[in-house]
Design a protein around this motif. Sequence first.
Motif, PDB file in Angstrom:
ATOM      1  N   TRP A 117       0.884  -1.176   0.000  1.00  0.00           N
ATOM      2  CA  TRP A 117       0.000   0.000   0.000  1.00  0.00           C
ATOM      3  C   TRP A 117       0.911   1.211   0.000  1.00  0.00           C
ATOM      4  O   TRP A 117       1.604   1.476   0.978  1.00  0.00           O
ATOM      5  CB  TRP A 117      -0.865  -0.049   1.242  1.00  0.00           C
ATOM      6  CG  TRP A 117      -1.893   1.037   1.396  1.00  0.00           C
ATOM      7  CD1 TRP A 117      -1.952   2.243   0.756  1.00  0.00           C
ATOM      8  CD2 TRP A 117      -3.022   1.000   2.279  1.00  0.00           C
ATOM      9  NE1 TRP A 117      -3.038   2.959   1.178  1.00  0.00           N
ATOM     10  CE2 TRP A 117      -3.713   2.221   2.118  1.00  0.00           C
ATOM     11  CE3 TRP A 117      -3.517   0.074   3.196  1.00  0.00           C
ATOM     12  CZ2 TRP A 117      -4.865   2.537   2.829  1.00  0.00           C
ATOM     13  CZ3 TRP A 117      -4.663   0.385   3.912  1.00  0.00           C
ATOM     14  CH2 TRP A 117      -5.328   1.592   3.726  1.00  0.00           C
ATOM     15  N   ARG A 118       0.919   1.934  -1.089  1.00  0.00           N
ATOM     16  CA  ARG A 118       1.816   3.085  -1.216  1.00  0.00           C
ATOM     17  C   ARG A 118       0.984   4.347  -1.429  1.00  0.00           C
ATOM     18  O   ARG A 118      -0.063   4.293  -2.079  1.00  0.00           O
ATOM     19  CB  ARG A 118       2.748   2.838  -2.411  1.00  0.00           C
ATOM     20  CG  ARG A 118       3.912   3.773  -2.444  1.00  0.00           C
ATOM     21  CD  ARG A 118       4.882   3.465  -3.582  1.00  0.00           C
ATOM     22  NE  ARG A 118       5.579   4.703  -3.866  1.00  0.00           N
ATOM     23  CZ  ARG A 118       5.812   5.187  -5.061  1.00  0.00           C
ATOM     24  NH1 ARG A 118       5.454   4.521  -6.142  1.00  0.00           N
ATOM     25  NH2 ARG A 118       6.431   6.342  -5.203  1.00  0.00           N
ATOM     26  N   THR A 119       1.461   5.450  -0.891  1.00  0.00           N
ATOM     27  CA  THR A 119       0.754   6.730  -1.068  1.00  0.00           C
ATOM     28  C   THR A 119       1.707   7.716  -1.754  1.00  0.00           C
ATOM     29  O   THR A 119       2.229   8.628  -1.095  1.00  0.00           O
ATOM     30  CB  THR A 119       0.275   7.265   0.295  1.00  0.00           C
ATOM     31  OG1 THR A 119       1.291   7.026   1.282  1.00  0.00           O
ATOM     32  CG2 THR A 119      -0.993   6.592   0.758  1.00  0.00           C
ATOM     33  N   PRO A 156       8.041  -5.995  10.562  1.00  0.00           N
ATOM     34  CA  PRO A 156       8.486  -4.828  11.332  1.00  0.00           C
ATOM     35  C   PRO A 156       7.925  -4.916  12.749  1.00  0.00           C
ATOM     36  O   PRO A 156       6.953  -5.617  12.995  1.00  0.00           O
ATOM     37  CB  PRO A 156       7.884  -3.652  10.580  1.00  0.00           C
ATOM     38  CG  PRO A 156       6.765  -4.208   9.787  1.00  0.00           C
ATOM     39  CD  PRO A 156       7.000  -5.665   9.583  1.00  0.00           C
ATOM     40  N   ARG A 158       5.931  -4.100  16.107  1.00  0.00           N
ATOM     41  CA  ARG A 158       4.623  -3.532  16.444  1.00  0.00           C
ATOM     42  C   ARG A 158       4.635  -3.218  17.926  1.00  0.00           C
ATOM     43  O   ARG A 158       5.273  -3.939  18.709  1.00  0.00           O
ATOM     44  CB  ARG A 158       3.499  -4.563  16.201  1.00  0.00           C
ATOM     45  CG  ARG A 158       3.189  -4.886  14.742  1.00  0.00           C
ATOM     46  CD  ARG A 158       2.501  -3.716  14.063  1.00  0.00           C
ATOM     47  NE  ARG A 158       1.766  -4.059  12.860  1.00  0.00           N
ATOM     48  CZ  ARG A 158       2.235  -3.964  11.617  1.00  0.00           C
ATOM     49  NH1 ARG A 158       3.474  -3.620  11.386  1.00  0.00           N
ATOM     50  NH2 ARG A 158       1.463  -4.225  10.581  1.00  0.00           N
TER      51      ARG A 158
HETATM   52  C1  LIG Z   1      -2.332   4.408   4.508  1.00  0.00           C
HETATM   53  C2  LIG Z   1      -0.993   3.759   4.286  1.00  0.00           C
HETATM   54  C3  LIG Z   1      -0.085   4.376   3.438  1.00  0.00           C
HETATM   55  C4  LIG Z   1       1.169   3.792   3.214  1.00  0.00           C
HETATM   56  N1  LIG Z   1       2.034   4.429   2.358  1.00  0.00           N
HETATM   57  C5  LIG Z   1       3.276   3.939   2.212  1.00  0.00           C
HETATM   58  C6  LIG Z   1       4.204   4.595   1.354  1.00  0.00           C
HETATM   59  O1  LIG Z   1       3.882   5.583   0.695  1.00  0.00           O
HETATM   60  N2  LIG Z   1       5.458   4.100   1.280  1.00  0.00           N
HETATM   61  C7  LIG Z   1       5.835   2.996   1.999  1.00  0.00           C
HETATM   62  O2  LIG Z   1       6.990   2.603   1.904  1.00  0.00           O
HETATM   63  N3  LIG Z   1       4.959   2.304   2.757  1.00  0.00           N
HETATM   64  C8  LIG Z   1       3.700   2.751   2.884  1.00  0.00           C
HETATM   65  N4  LIG Z   1       2.786   2.063   3.651  1.00  0.00           N
HETATM   66  C9  LIG Z   1       3.140   0.744   4.198  1.00  0.00           C
HETATM   67  C10 LIG Z   1       3.654   0.835   5.628  1.00  0.00           C
HETATM   68  O3  LIG Z   1       4.917   1.459   5.616  1.00  0.00           O
HETATM   69  C11 LIG Z   1       3.719  -0.591   6.208  1.00  0.00           C
HETATM   70  O4  LIG Z   1       2.415  -1.084   6.340  1.00  0.00           O
HETATM   71  C12 LIG Z   1       4.432  -0.606   7.559  1.00  0.00           C
HETATM   72  O5  LIG Z   1       5.803  -0.394   7.403  1.00  0.00           O
HETATM   73  C13 LIG Z   1       4.233  -1.932   8.307  1.00  0.00           C
HETATM   74  O6  LIG Z   1       4.711  -3.011   7.529  1.00  0.00           O
HETATM   75  P1  LIG Z   1       3.780  -4.267   7.191  1.00  0.00           P
HETATM   76  O7  LIG Z   1       2.721  -3.781   6.226  1.00  0.00           O
HETATM   77  O8  LIG Z   1       4.700  -5.301   6.544  1.00  0.00           O
HETATM   78  O9  LIG Z   1       3.182  -4.764   8.465  1.00  0.00           O
HETATM   79  C14 LIG Z   1       1.521   2.588   3.864  1.00  0.00           C
HETATM   80  C15 LIG Z   1       0.582   1.975   4.707  1.00  0.00           C
HETATM   81  C16 LIG Z   1      -0.658   2.545   4.915  1.00  0.00           C
HETATM   82  C17 LIG Z   1      -1.656   1.852   5.824  1.00  0.00           C
END
Ligand SMILES: Cc1cc2nc3c(=O)[nH]c(=O)nc-3n(C[C@H](O)[C@H](O)[C@H](O)COP(=O)(O)O)c2cc1C
Length: 169
Positions: A117-119, A156, A158
């Motif tokens: 999920w990237r923004t 990662p 928590r």
């Molecule tokens: C709303 C939202 C936006 C995110 N945007 C980014 C992003 O732009 N770049 C990124 O590297 N990770 C992004 N992430 C991922 C988080 O960094 C990631 O979920 C977090 O590091 C925990 O890792 P996991 O998903 O493996 O549990 C986003 C997650 C969420 C929920």
Amino acid sequence: MTSIEEVIRTRRTHKSFRPEPVPAEVVRELVDVARWAPNHHRTNPWRFRVLGPTALARLKEASGADAPKLDRAPTLIVVSAMLTGDLIQDEEDVCATAAAVYALLLAAHARGLAGYWRTPKVLRARAGRDAVGIPTGERVLGLVHLGRPRGAPAAPERADVETVLEFLA
Ligand SMILES: Cc1cc2nc3c(=O)[nH]c(=O)nc-3n(C[C@H](O)[C@H](O)[C@H](O)COP(=O)(O)O)c2cc1C
């Protein structure tokens, strides 16, 4: 059958993917799951736009120096929420759409797919939104990356349960 709890605990954000795109019928299955996310007033606010080569090229052009990051995953889906201008409704619809993104990521993981999920900044800018056909009145929640995983990222940290849970008197 893997339990839902195991799917939740083992899903990871992947940033490295194999090149094969996720077949359209699998994307359809994932969206079919995602639309069961909870949704107050059943407004069905979520929209999922799967980028084809032309849309991807337009988005890369709008991304400038960040364009190479759009080549990480073979399948990219822009997820947005349709807004109405009613602040409470919009807040709820954004929450519902976030839940739908998560459901999609879990359904992908349950099928052995990697997700991210990237923004990206570009989807906050007019040029990026235009590149993928987001009209005024839709809020982009993210660019979901999907594909077959390359490698397995570590979990990662928590915060533990005691940090985030409180039973009130
Ligand atoms: C709303 C939202 C936006 C995110 N945007 C980014 C992003 O732009 N770049 C990124 O590297 N990770 C992004 N992430 C991922 C988080 O960094 C990631 O979920 C977090 O590091 C925990 O890792 P996991 O998903 O493996 O549990 C986003 C997650 C969420 C929920």
